[in-house]
Design a protein around this motif. Sequence first.
Motif, short mmCIF file in Angstrom:
data_model
loop_
_atom_site.label_atom_id
_atom_site.label_comp_id
_atom_site.label_asym_id
_atom_site.label_seq_id
_atom_site.Cartn_x
_atom_site.Cartn_y
_atom_site.Cartn_z
N ASP A 83 0.84 -1.21 0.00
CA ASP A 83 0.00 0.00 0.00
C ASP A 83 0.86 1.25 0.00
O ASP A 83 0.61 2.19 -0.78
CB ASP A 83 -0.91 0.04 1.23
CG ASP A 83 -1.95 -1.04 1.27
OD1 ASP A 83 -2.11 -1.78 0.29
OD2 ASP A 83 -2.61 -1.16 2.33
N ALA A 84 1.87 1.28 0.87
CA ALA A 84 2.74 2.46 0.96
C ALA A 84 3.50 2.67 -0.34
O ALA A 84 3.59 3.80 -0.85
CB ALA A 84 3.72 2.30 2.13
N TRP A 85 4.04 1.60 -0.90
CA TRP A 85 4.74 1.70 -2.18
C TRP A 85 3.79 2.21 -3.27
O TRP A 85 4.15 3.11 -4.05
CB TRP A 85 5.33 0.34 -2.57
CG TRP A 85 5.72 0.27 -4.01
CD1 TRP A 85 6.86 0.76 -4.57
CD2 TRP A 85 4.94 -0.29 -5.08
NE1 TRP A 85 6.85 0.53 -5.93
CE2 TRP A 85 5.68 -0.11 -6.26
CE3 TRP A 85 3.71 -0.91 -5.14
CZ2 TRP A 85 5.21 -0.54 -7.50
CZ3 TRP A 85 3.25 -1.35 -6.36
CH2 TRP A 85 3.99 -1.16 -7.52
N ALA A 86 2.59 1.65 -3.35
CA ALA A 86 1.63 2.06 -4.38
C ALA A 86 1.27 3.54 -4.23
O ALA A 86 1.20 4.26 -5.24
CB ALA A 86 0.38 1.18 -4.32
N THR A 89 3.86 5.71 -5.64
CA THR A 89 3.91 5.76 -7.10
C THR A 89 2.74 6.56 -7.68
O THR A 89 2.66 6.72 -8.90
CB THR A 89 3.88 4.34 -7.71
OG1 THR A 89 2.60 3.74 -7.49
CG2 THR A 89 5.00 3.48 -7.17
N GLY A 90 1.83 7.02 -6.82
CA GLY A 90 0.68 7.78 -7.29
C GLY A 90 -0.54 6.93 -7.61
O GLY A 90 -1.49 7.41 -8.23
N ALA A 91 -0.53 5.67 -7.19
CA ALA A 91 -1.66 4.78 -7.47
C ALA A 91 -2.87 5.14 -6.61
O ALA A 91 -2.73 5.53 -5.46
CB ALA A 91 -1.26 3.34 -7.22
N TYR A 92 -4.03 4.99 -7.19
CA TYR A 92 -5.29 5.15 -6.47
C TYR A 92 -5.97 3.81 -6.21
O TYR A 92 -6.89 3.73 -5.42
CB TYR A 92 -6.25 6.05 -7.26
CG TYR A 92 -5.79 7.48 -7.33
CD1 TYR A 92 -6.03 8.35 -6.28
CD2 TYR A 92 -5.09 7.95 -8.43
CE1 TYR A 92 -5.59 9.66 -6.34
CE2 TYR A 92 -4.65 9.24 -8.50
CZ TYR A 92 -4.90 10.10 -7.44
OH TYR A 92 -4.45 11.40 -7.50
N ASN A 93 -5.53 2.78 -6.91
CA ASN A 93 -6.10 1.44 -6.76
C ASN A 93 -5.01 0.40 -6.85
O ASN A 93 -4.03 0.58 -7.58
CB ASN A 93 -7.11 1.15 -7.89
CG ASN A 93 -8.37 1.95 -7.76
OD1 ASN A 93 -9.21 1.64 -6.93
ND2 ASN A 93 -8.51 2.99 -8.57
N ILE A 94 -5.21 -0.70 -6.13
CA ILE A 94 -4.38 -1.89 -6.29
C ILE A 94 -5.30 -3.02 -6.72
O ILE A 94 -6.37 -3.20 -6.15
CB ILE A 94 -3.65 -2.28 -4.99
CG1 ILE A 94 -2.79 -1.13 -4.47
CG2 ILE A 94 -2.80 -3.53 -5.23
CD1 ILE A 94 -2.14 -1.41 -3.14
N MET A 137 -9.79 -8.78 -7.33
CA MET A 137 -10.04 -7.95 -6.16
C MET A 137 -9.38 -6.58 -6.35
O MET A 137 -8.40 -6.45 -7.08
CB MET A 137 -9.52 -8.64 -4.89
CG MET A 137 -10.17 -9.99 -4.65
SD MET A 137 -9.69 -10.76 -3.09
CE MET A 137 -10.87 -9.96 -1.99
N ASN A 138 -9.95 -5.60 -5.68
CA ASN A 138 -9.49 -4.22 -5.80
C ASN A 138 -9.47 -3.56 -4.43
O ASN A 138 -10.37 -3.77 -3.62
CB ASN A 138 -10.44 -3.45 -6.73
CG ASN A 138 -10.16 -1.97 -6.76
OD1 ASN A 138 -10.84 -1.21 -6.07
ND2 ASN A 138 -9.19 -1.55 -7.52
N LEU A 139 -8.43 -2.77 -4.20
CA LEU A 139 -8.33 -1.93 -3.01
C LEU A 139 -8.20 -0.50 -3.48
O LEU A 139 -7.29 -0.17 -4.24
CB LEU A 139 -7.12 -2.32 -2.17
CG LEU A 139 -6.86 -1.44 -0.94
CD1 LEU A 139 -7.94 -1.64 0.11
CD2 LEU A 139 -5.49 -1.73 -0.36
N HIS A 140 -9.14 0.35 -3.07
CA HIS A 140 -9.05 1.77 -3.41
C HIS A 140 -8.21 2.46 -2.36
O HIS A 140 -8.46 2.36 -1.17
CB HIS A 140 -10.44 2.39 -3.47
CG HIS A 140 -10.40 3.82 -3.93
ND1 HIS A 140 -10.12 4.16 -5.24
CD2 HIS A 140 -10.57 4.97 -3.26
CE1 HIS A 140 -10.13 5.48 -5.34
NE2 HIS A 140 -10.40 5.99 -4.15
#
Length: 146
Positions: A83-86, A89-94, A137-140
């Motif tokens: 989560d922290a890495w994402a 990087t500017g990610a809004y979703n994993i 699966m998705n994590l916002h």
Amino acid sequence: MREDQLDAVLALECSAHASSWSREHFLDCLRSGYHAQCWMDGDALLGFVVAMSGVDEAHLLDLAIAPRYQRQGWGRVLLNAVDAWACDTGAYNIWLEVRASNTRAIHVYRTHGYRSVGIRKAYYPCPDGSMEDAIVMNLHLYPVTP
């Protein structure tokens, strides 16, 4: 994750997944600059994660915890690190895929905040030659802005 750690990574990969990645698959990820990180307990591999970033999103490709470290909260630790890495990087979703039969992993992901959003039919190969569905699966994420 470094190339000299791949023997341990492959051993863990084979113990954790019904169909495992090859050494070449991990090498391709390393050479492509994917986020690949090992967690160590001294000289012992505790777990690892491989993820890639895209435009405003990240994809969790592989995660495994060594059997002797399972059920101790290390999955949450690795997911928090992803989560922290994402976010960095500017990610809004994993996004991730998980075997439909992997109820323990699905539970960990749901507890972490992931939601099931679809199914990929016949996505994972099985040792008997059949194919198994994947749950998408998705994590916002809510990146912190300065």
